[in-house]
Design a protein around this motif. Structure first.
Motif, PDB file in Angstrom:
ATOM      1  N   ASN A 194       0.835  -1.199   0.000  1.00 44.82           N
ATOM      2  CA  ASN A 194       0.000   0.000   0.000  1.00 44.82           C
ATOM      3  C   ASN A 194       0.871   1.251   0.000  1.00 44.82           C
ATOM      4  N   PRO A 195       0.378   2.358  -0.548  1.00 44.06           N
ATOM      5  CA  PRO A 195       1.136   3.612  -0.484  1.00 44.06           C
ATOM      6  C   PRO A 195       1.472   3.960   0.969  1.00 44.06           C
ATOM      7  N   GLY A 196       2.712   4.324   1.200  1.00 45.23           N
ATOM      8  CA  GLY A 196       3.144   4.638   2.555  1.00 45.23           C
ATOM      9  C   GLY A 196       3.556   3.417   3.354  1.00 45.23           C
ATOM     10  N   GLY A 197       3.326   2.221   2.838  1.00 40.42           N
ATOM     11  CA  GLY A 197       3.771   0.992   3.497  1.00 40.42           C
ATOM     12  C   GLY A 197       2.743   0.299   4.361  1.00 40.42           C
ATOM     13  N   TYR A 198       1.820   1.075   4.933  1.00 40.29           N
ATOM     14  CA  TYR A 198       0.782   0.501   5.795  1.00 40.29           C
ATOM     15  C   TYR A 198      -0.593   0.832   5.225  1.00 40.29           C
ATOM     16  N   PRO A 199      -1.548  -0.105   5.448  1.00 39.31           N
ATOM     17  CA  PRO A 199      -1.489  -1.393   6.145  1.00 39.31           C
ATOM     18  C   PRO A 199      -0.646  -2.430   5.383  1.00 39.31           C
ATOM     19  N   LEU A 200      -0.105  -3.388   6.116  1.00 39.12           N
ATOM     20  CA  LEU A 200       0.650  -4.488   5.532  1.00 39.12           C
ATOM     21  C   LEU A 200      -0.313  -5.629   5.219  1.00 39.12           C
ATOM     22  N   GLY A 201      -0.569  -5.859   3.948  1.00 40.84           N
ATOM     23  CA  GLY A 201      -1.502  -6.907   3.546  1.00 40.84           C
ATOM     24  C   GLY A 201      -0.883  -8.294   3.638  1.00 40.84           C
ATOM     25  N   GLY A 202      -1.628  -9.270   3.145  1.00 37.18           N
ATOM     26  CA  GLY A 202      -1.139 -10.640   3.132  1.00 37.18           C
ATOM     27  C   GLY A 202      -1.062 -11.262   4.514  1.00 37.18           C
ATOM     28  N   GLN A 203      -2.055 -10.989   5.363  1.00 33.73           N
ATOM     29  CA  GLN A 203      -2.027 -11.473   6.748  1.00 33.73           C
ATOM     30  C   GLN A 203      -2.744 -12.814   6.935  1.00 33.73           C
ATOM     31  N   THR A 204      -3.215 -13.414   5.857  1.00 37.54           N
ATOM     32  CA  THR A 204      -3.881 -14.711   5.972  1.00 37.54           C
ATOM     33  C   THR A 204      -2.893 -15.782   6.408  1.00 37.54           C
ATOM     34  N   ARG A 205      -3.294 -16.584   7.367  1.00 35.95           N
ATOM     35  CA  ARG A 205      -2.430 -17.671   7.830  1.00 35.95           C
ATOM     36  C   ARG A 205      -2.521 -18.835   6.842  1.00 35.95           C
TER      37      ARG A 205
END
Length: 250
Positions: free
Chosen positions: A200-211
């Motif tokens: 994402n622009p600016g770095g956050y949120p950090l996606g890809g959090q699915t276990r």
């Protein structure tokens, strides 16, 4: 006549009852762990295969509600629409690389007029205020890739924490309550999406959090329970294999 010493298996009542109960229990628990191990291996394989597959259009595949969410969970899809940043939700008690934070869930107004909740990913606690990550509050039409997820508490019911809609603090995604809280007009209530790892622009949120990779220690548990049953059986036999007097001819 002289007397010698011999050994004979002589079981006693209460040790026998106790041993039988514990051995059966250990064997049952070991067998259950085998089923759990196989289920988790299947889950890891399913999640891995679906997460690396080519995404398809959510709107085209599901023009209405997802009829069988469990069967379609973790399918990789893409959606287009506009984020409604003023209706953000925050999933608390999250951590990433030993850093405490939150996960941001934002409704997306899709091009077909429906709204779907998107878990955009992890932010540090100090970035909860949207003004601290203004770059990520993108406007206009965006395309988001993600995995289909089912809302609701994933753990044991007797330890389920309570969401707090008033304080906008959520432990799990509750599609129905969340949709009502921010007055979504035409929400998708059967599923939500976990955004993929695109930056994402600016770095956050950090996606890809699915276990995807689940902890799988069940083989250790299988060996533990079966070993316990075997050890107890051996101890039980040794305890009851007692010496007895035996008469011998002179």
């Amino acid at each position: 006549m002289t007397k010698g010493v011999a050994r004979k298996f002589q079981p006693t009542f209460w040790p026998t009852i106790f041993s039988i109960f514990v051995i059966i229990l250990a064997l049952c628990l070991g067998t259950w762990q085998i089923y759990r191990m196989e289920w988790k291996e299947d889950q890891i394989l399913l999640r891995t295969e679906r997460s690396i597959a080519e995404p398809f259009s959510f709107v085209e595949r599901f023009p209405g509600e997802v009829e069988n969410p469990k069967a379609d969970e973790f399918l990789k899809v893409w959606v287009e629409g506009e984020f409604q940043h003023d209706k953000e939700f925050y999933l608390g008690a999250r951590s990433l690389d030993r850093r405490l934070g939150l996960q941001v869930v934002t409704p997306l107004l899709m091009n077909d007029g429906r709204e779907i909740l998107i878990n955009r990913g992890f932010i540090l606690s100090e970035l909860k205020d949207p003004s601290t990550r203004q770059e990520a509050q993108v406007t206009g039409t965006v395309k988001v890739e993600g995995l289909i997820r089912i809302g609701g508490w994933k753990g044991y019911e007797f330890v389920r924490p309570q969401n707090d809609p008033v304080k906008n603090f959520w432990f799990y995604v509750d599609n129905d309550v969340m949709s009502k809280t921010v007055d979504l007009n035409n929400p998708v209530k059967s599923v939500y999406l976990d955004a993929g790892p695109d930056v994402n622009p600016g770095g956050y949120p950090l996606g890809g959090q699915t276990r995807i990779e689940l902890v799988n220690n069940h083989l250790t548990y299988v060996l533990t329970w079966f070993s316990m049953a075997l050890i107890l059986a051996v101890i039980y036999f040794i305890f009851h294999y007692r010496p007895v007097l035996k008469k011998e001819d002179e």
